[in-house]
Design a protein around this motif. Structure first.
Motif, short mmCIF file in Angstrom:
data_model
loop_
_atom_site.label_atom_id
_atom_site.label_comp_id
_atom_site.label_asym_id
_atom_site.label_seq_id
_atom_site.Cartn_x
_atom_site.Cartn_y
_atom_site.Cartn_z
N CYS A 44 -2.33 -5.75 -0.75
CA CYS A 44 -2.15 -4.49 -1.48
C CYS A 44 -0.90 -3.74 -1.04
O CYS A 44 -0.45 -2.84 -1.73
CB CYS A 44 -3.37 -3.59 -1.32
N GLY A 45 -0.35 -4.10 0.11
CA GLY A 45 0.83 -3.40 0.60
C GLY A 45 1.23 -3.89 1.97
O GLY A 45 0.73 -4.92 2.46
N VAL A 46 2.13 -3.13 2.59
CA VAL A 46 2.72 -3.49 3.88
C VAL A 46 2.58 -2.32 4.85
O VAL A 46 2.90 -1.18 4.49
CB VAL A 46 4.22 -3.85 3.70
N VAL A 47 2.11 -2.59 6.06
CA VAL A 47 1.95 -1.55 7.07
C VAL A 47 3.33 -1.07 7.52
O VAL A 47 4.14 -1.85 8.01
CB VAL A 47 1.16 -2.07 8.29
N LEU A 48 3.58 0.23 7.34
CA LEU A 48 4.83 0.81 7.81
C LEU A 48 4.68 1.42 9.20
O LEU A 48 5.61 1.38 10.00
CB LEU A 48 5.34 1.88 6.85
N ARG A 49 3.50 1.99 9.45
CA ARG A 49 3.25 2.63 10.74
C ARG A 49 1.78 2.51 11.05
O ARG A 49 0.93 2.78 10.20
CB ARG A 49 3.65 4.10 10.66
N ALA A 50 1.47 2.09 12.26
CA ALA A 50 0.08 2.00 12.72
C ALA A 50 -0.07 2.84 13.97
O ALA A 50 0.74 2.73 14.89
CB ALA A 50 -0.29 0.55 13.01
N ALA A 51 -1.09 3.70 13.98
CA ALA A 51 -1.33 4.57 15.13
C ALA A 51 -2.82 4.77 15.28
O ALA A 51 -3.45 5.42 14.44
CB ALA A 51 -0.63 5.91 14.94
N GLY A 52 -3.39 4.19 16.33
CA GLY A 52 -4.82 4.32 16.56
C GLY A 52 -5.61 3.64 15.46
O GLY A 52 -5.40 2.48 15.16
N ASP A 53 -6.50 4.42 14.82
CA ASP A 53 -7.33 3.83 13.77
C ASP A 53 -6.86 4.18 12.36
O ASP A 53 -7.60 4.03 11.40
CB ASP A 53 -8.79 4.24 13.96
N ALA A 54 -5.62 4.64 12.24
CA ALA A 54 -5.05 4.96 10.94
C ALA A 54 -3.68 4.29 10.79
O ALA A 54 -3.03 3.93 11.78
CB ALA A 54 -4.90 6.47 10.77
N CYS A 55 -3.27 4.11 9.54
CA CYS A 55 -1.96 3.50 9.31
C CYS A 55 -1.39 3.97 7.99
O CYS A 55 -2.12 4.36 7.08
CB CYS A 55 -2.07 1.98 9.34
N ALA A 56 -0.07 3.95 7.90
CA ALA A 56 0.65 4.23 6.66
C ALA A 56 0.97 2.89 6.02
O ALA A 56 1.56 2.02 6.65
CB ALA A 56 1.92 5.01 6.93
N VAL A 57 0.55 2.72 4.77
CA VAL A 57 0.74 1.47 4.05
C VAL A 57 1.62 1.73 2.84
O VAL A 57 1.31 2.62 2.03
CB VAL A 57 -0.60 0.86 3.61
#
Length: 112
Positions: A44-57
């Motif tokens: 569905c997309g690509v992880v741009l930023r991962a921090a803890g239990d959340a991420c920007a996709v």
């Protein structure tokens, strides 16, 4: 003059997701949650930023991802996850526009 697709049409969303790697493709695994893709799965997309239990996709726009196997063709292509965070050419998969293929770096810039 140089050519750049970086940030063009970029659409991002915040999802729940643990243990994800930036730059890897992901799939929806539950409500508001993403996880890694197995080989051959649609992403569905690509992880741009991962921090803890959340991420920007990133779920829309141009993005550069690793590929494995044969280099994807330019133009309209079908891609699927390769199981290692990147993509591979696939008969059934996510329809994308491949705008740039770097066979040395083994990356492809696609429009999601």
């Amino acid at each position: 003059m140089s050519i750049s697709f970086e940030g063009v049409g970029q659409v991002c969303a915040t999802f729940w997701g643990e243990g994800l790697t930036e730059g890897h493709v992901v799939k929806i695994t539950d409500n508001g949650t993403v996880g890694p893709c197995a080989a051959g799965e649609a992403f569905c997309g690509v992880v741009l930023r991962a921090a803890g239990d959340a991420c920007a996709v990133q779920v829309g726009g141009f993005v550069t991802v690793d590929y494995s196997g044969d280099a994807p063709a330019l133009g309209r292509v079908c891609l699927a996850a390769d199981g290692n965070g990147g993509v591979k050419s696939a008969g059934d998969g996510v329809a994308c526009l491949a705008a740039d293929v770097d066979t040395t770096a083994k990356t492809v810039t696609i429009l999601l």
